[in-house]
Design a protein around this motif. Structure first.
Motif, mmCIF file in Angstrom:
data_model
loop_
_atom_site.group_PDB
_atom_site.id
_atom_site.type_symbol
_atom_site.label_atom_id
_atom_site.label_comp_id
_atom_site.label_asym_id
_atom_site.label_seq_id
_atom_site.Cartn_x
_atom_site.Cartn_y
_atom_site.Cartn_z
ATOM 1 N N UNK A 113 0.724 -1.040 0.094
ATOM 2 C CA UNK A 113 0.079 -0.204 -0.080
ATOM 3 C C UNK A 113 0.810 1.209 -0.130
ATOM 4 N N UNK A 114 2.028 1.196 0.677
ATOM 5 C CA UNK A 114 2.626 2.325 0.691
ATOM 6 C C UNK A 114 3.430 2.741 -0.697
ATOM 7 N N UNK A 115 4.036 1.654 -1.367
ATOM 8 C CA UNK A 115 4.568 1.732 -2.749
ATOM 9 C C UNK A 115 3.473 2.158 -3.447
ATOM 10 N N UNK A 116 2.317 1.585 -3.626
ATOM 11 C CA UNK A 116 1.221 2.374 -4.204
ATOM 12 C C UNK A 116 0.757 3.730 -4.022
ATOM 13 N N UNK A 117 0.699 4.054 -2.731
ATOM 14 C CA UNK A 117 0.542 5.369 -2.516
ATOM 15 C C UNK A 117 1.569 6.337 -2.861
ATOM 16 N N UNK A 118 3.005 5.654 -2.914
ATOM 17 C CA UNK A 118 3.998 6.862 -3.271
ATOM 18 C C UNK A 118 3.870 6.847 -5.030
ATOM 19 N N UNK A 119 3.646 5.886 -5.433
ATOM 20 C CA UNK A 119 3.691 5.864 -6.840
ATOM 21 C C UNK A 119 2.467 6.738 -7.458
ATOM 22 N N UNK A 120 1.479 6.920 -6.607
ATOM 23 C CA UNK A 120 0.353 7.963 -7.296
ATOM 24 C C UNK A 120 0.494 9.319 -6.384
ATOM 25 N N UNK A 121 1.734 9.479 -5.896
ATOM 26 C CA UNK A 121 1.924 10.931 -5.639
ATOM 27 C C UNK A 121 1.900 11.278 -4.115
ATOM 28 N N UNK A 122 1.505 10.294 -3.289
ATOM 29 C CA UNK A 122 1.191 10.306 -1.843
ATOM 30 C C UNK A 122 2.823 10.796 -1.306
ATOM 31 N N UNK A 123 2.654 11.733 -0.359
ATOM 32 C CA UNK A 123 3.976 12.161 0.478
ATOM 33 C C UNK A 123 4.423 11.004 1.611
ATOM 34 N N UNK A 124 5.608 10.591 1.340
ATOM 35 C CA UNK A 124 6.133 9.473 2.209
ATOM 36 C C UNK A 124 7.496 9.921 2.697
ATOM 37 N N UNK A 125 7.718 10.039 3.901
ATOM 38 C CA UNK A 125 8.730 10.361 4.478
ATOM 39 C C UNK A 125 9.683 9.308 5.378
ATOM 40 N N UNK A 126 10.727 8.817 5.059
ATOM 41 C CA UNK A 126 11.296 7.747 5.844
ATOM 42 C C UNK A 126 12.489 8.328 6.335
ATOM 43 N N UNK A 127 12.540 8.104 7.870
ATOM 44 C CA UNK A 127 13.718 8.608 8.818
ATOM 45 C C UNK A 127 14.594 7.503 9.312
ATOM 46 N N UNK A 177 7.871 13.687 -4.288
ATOM 47 C CA UNK A 177 6.978 13.354 -3.300
ATOM 48 C C UNK A 177 7.456 11.991 -2.176
ATOM 49 N N UNK A 178 8.752 11.684 -2.373
ATOM 50 C CA UNK A 178 9.214 10.535 -1.370
ATOM 51 C C UNK A 178 10.542 11.143 -0.910
ATOM 52 N N UNK A 179 10.926 10.947 0.566
ATOM 53 C CA UNK A 179 11.868 11.808 1.078
ATOM 54 C C UNK A 179 12.441 10.677 1.934
ATOM 55 N N UNK A 180 13.928 10.843 2.022
ATOM 56 C CA UNK A 180 14.464 9.912 3.135
ATOM 57 C C UNK A 180 15.700 10.667 3.528
ATOM 58 N N UNK A 181 15.809 10.576 4.937
ATOM 59 C CA UNK A 181 17.012 11.146 5.561
ATOM 60 C C UNK A 181 17.417 10.429 6.880
ATOM 61 N N UNK A 182 18.603 10.473 7.274
ATOM 62 C CA UNK A 182 19.083 9.523 8.275
ATOM 63 C C UNK A 182 18.762 10.254 9.732
ATOM 64 N N UNK A 183 18.991 11.490 9.618
ATOM 65 C CA UNK A 183 18.638 12.468 10.593
ATOM 66 C C UNK A 183 17.398 12.192 11.311
ATOM 67 N N UNK A 184 16.983 12.277 12.686
ATOM 68 C CA UNK A 184 15.845 12.213 13.368
ATOM 69 C C UNK A 184 14.769 13.264 13.541
ATOM 70 N N UNK A 185 13.926 13.920 12.464
ATOM 71 C CA UNK A 185 13.090 14.890 12.552
ATOM 72 C C UNK A 185 12.210 14.759 13.848
ATOM 73 N N UNK A 186 11.970 13.330 13.906
ATOM 74 C CA UNK A 186 10.597 13.174 14.757
ATOM 75 C C UNK A 186 11.268 13.268 16.384
ATOM 76 N N UNK A 187 12.439 13.206 16.834
ATOM 77 C CA UNK A 187 13.080 13.257 17.878
ATOM 78 C C UNK A 187 13.269 14.731 18.129
ATOM 79 N N UNK A 188 13.028 15.418 17.250
ATOM 80 C CA UNK A 188 13.209 17.024 17.390
ATOM 81 C C UNK A 188 12.231 18.025 17.363
ATOM 82 N N UNK A 189 11.103 17.751 17.966
ATOM 83 C CA UNK A 189 10.031 18.689 17.459
ATOM 84 C C UNK A 189 9.561 19.377 18.907
ATOM 85 N N UNK A 190 9.752 18.988 20.026
ATOM 86 C CA UNK A 190 9.777 19.393 21.234
ATOM 87 C C UNK A 190 10.607 20.191 21.865
#
Lengths: 235, 83
Positions: A72-86, A197-210
């Motif tokens: 489902x994720x691949x299908x979502x990405x291939x149809x333009x959905x925004x996917x971020x991998x950290x 529409x698909x982005x990946x990065x090694x640094x952790x955005x999710x740990x740095x919001x608060x």
């Protein structure tokens, strides 16, 4: 309101932090997605979190892409959905063929766990539109296999297309060898696919919001996705 | 049938683990050692049509066992229990 799905694979570690940052800190709707799910529960964006999915067996990220939810994720990405991998999510996106290149063992052979300075190379992407061009960000990194590699042709294509979104830099914003925590080619910390529409990065955005946790530059990536969705995600 | 699959880092891809192993060998006095590369060795039992096994193994390597971006592979197929 943004409705962001966060996938939990066996061995994911940062799914709970991602859900927390999205719902408690940023105030958007966060939807847990289980690796066995066949559907995406109507989400409008997806985060593949960090961790050690499937124990990093065979290669990091190699087995997660065979989880039922990934169809489902691949299908979502291939149809333009925004996917971020950290972090591990970045590794999974590369293994799934949604992003070019691969992530291998850090050149130092050491697991690195520290804050890293990043430079935003493009602020016209769905994931960085809340940053200014050339902005310096401080985000935590924690990985043993974050060395980005690609063959010469692929690297030339990635650079030529402007697919490099963030690079590791020193405190002065220079892409020095010393600022490169893992040996990544051209200090690459994060890339987008050609469609943007698909982005990946090694640094952790999710740990740095608060802010209470010391760093909050990570929020900009999620705010960017939110802004992109508000514009109708016509990337 | 038994299959043996060898997965190795592509020429030109950094192999820091191989380099560290080489350094360790040098420090043990094995100074003649050059170009250590670490890979994976996978064994498996395979059932089915012997005429198709090569193509099937090739598919397995391309789809999962090796990552073509960074790794090469080769494999051998033999009778189970025969070296």
């Amino acid at each position: 309101m943004m409705r962001c799905g966060v996938v939990t694979f066996p061995g994911s570690l940062d799914d709970a932090d991602t859900l927390y940052s999205l719902s408690e800190v940023l105030g958007v709707e966060a939807v847990p997605l289980w690796h066995k799910d066949r559907g995406l529960h109507g989400v409008d964006s997806i985060v593949l979190p960090g961790g050690f999915s499937y124990g990093d067996y065979l290669r990091s990220g190699a087995l997660a892409r065979f989880s039922p939810v990934m169809d489902s994720v691949v299908e979502f990405a291939n149809s333009g959905g925004l996917v971020m991998g950290l972090c591990n999510g970045f590794q999974i996106l590369c293994e799934a063929g949604l992003l070019p290149g691969a992530l291998v063992r850090n050149q130092s052979l050491l697991f690195v766990c520290r804050a890293a300075h990043l430079r935003v190379e493009r602020n016209d992407t769905a994931f960085t539109n809340s940053c200014s061009e050339g902005e310096r960000l401080l985000l935590p990194i924690k990985h043993g296999e974050g060395c980005f590699v690609a063959n010469a042709d692929t690297l030339e294509r990635i650079e030529g297309n402007g697919q490099v979104v963030v690079r590791y830099v020193d405190e002065n914003g220079e892409t020095t060898q010393a600022a490169n925590p893992n040996g990544s080619l051209n200090n690459i910390a994060g890339i987008v696919n050609e469609a943007g529409n698909v982005f990946g990065m090694m640094p952790h955005a999710e740990h740095a919001c608060d802010r209470a946790l010391g760093m909050d530059d990570g929020a900009k990536f999620f705010r960017s996705i939110e802004a992109q969705l508000a514009r109708g995600n016509a990337s | 049938m038994q299959a043996k699959v060898y997965v190795t880092p592509k020429a030109g891809v950094l192999d820091p683990a191989g380099k560290a192993t080489q350094k360790a060998l040098h420090s043990l006095g094995f100074e003649e050692v050059r170009d250590v590369r670490l890979g994976r060795y996978i064994t498996m039992e395979v059932e089915g049509d012997p005429t198709e096994v090569t193509a099937r193994l090739d598919d397995m390597c391309r789809q999962l066992l090796a990552n073509g971006v960074i790794e090469d592979y080769r494999f051998e197929v033999g009778e189970t229990g025969v070296e």
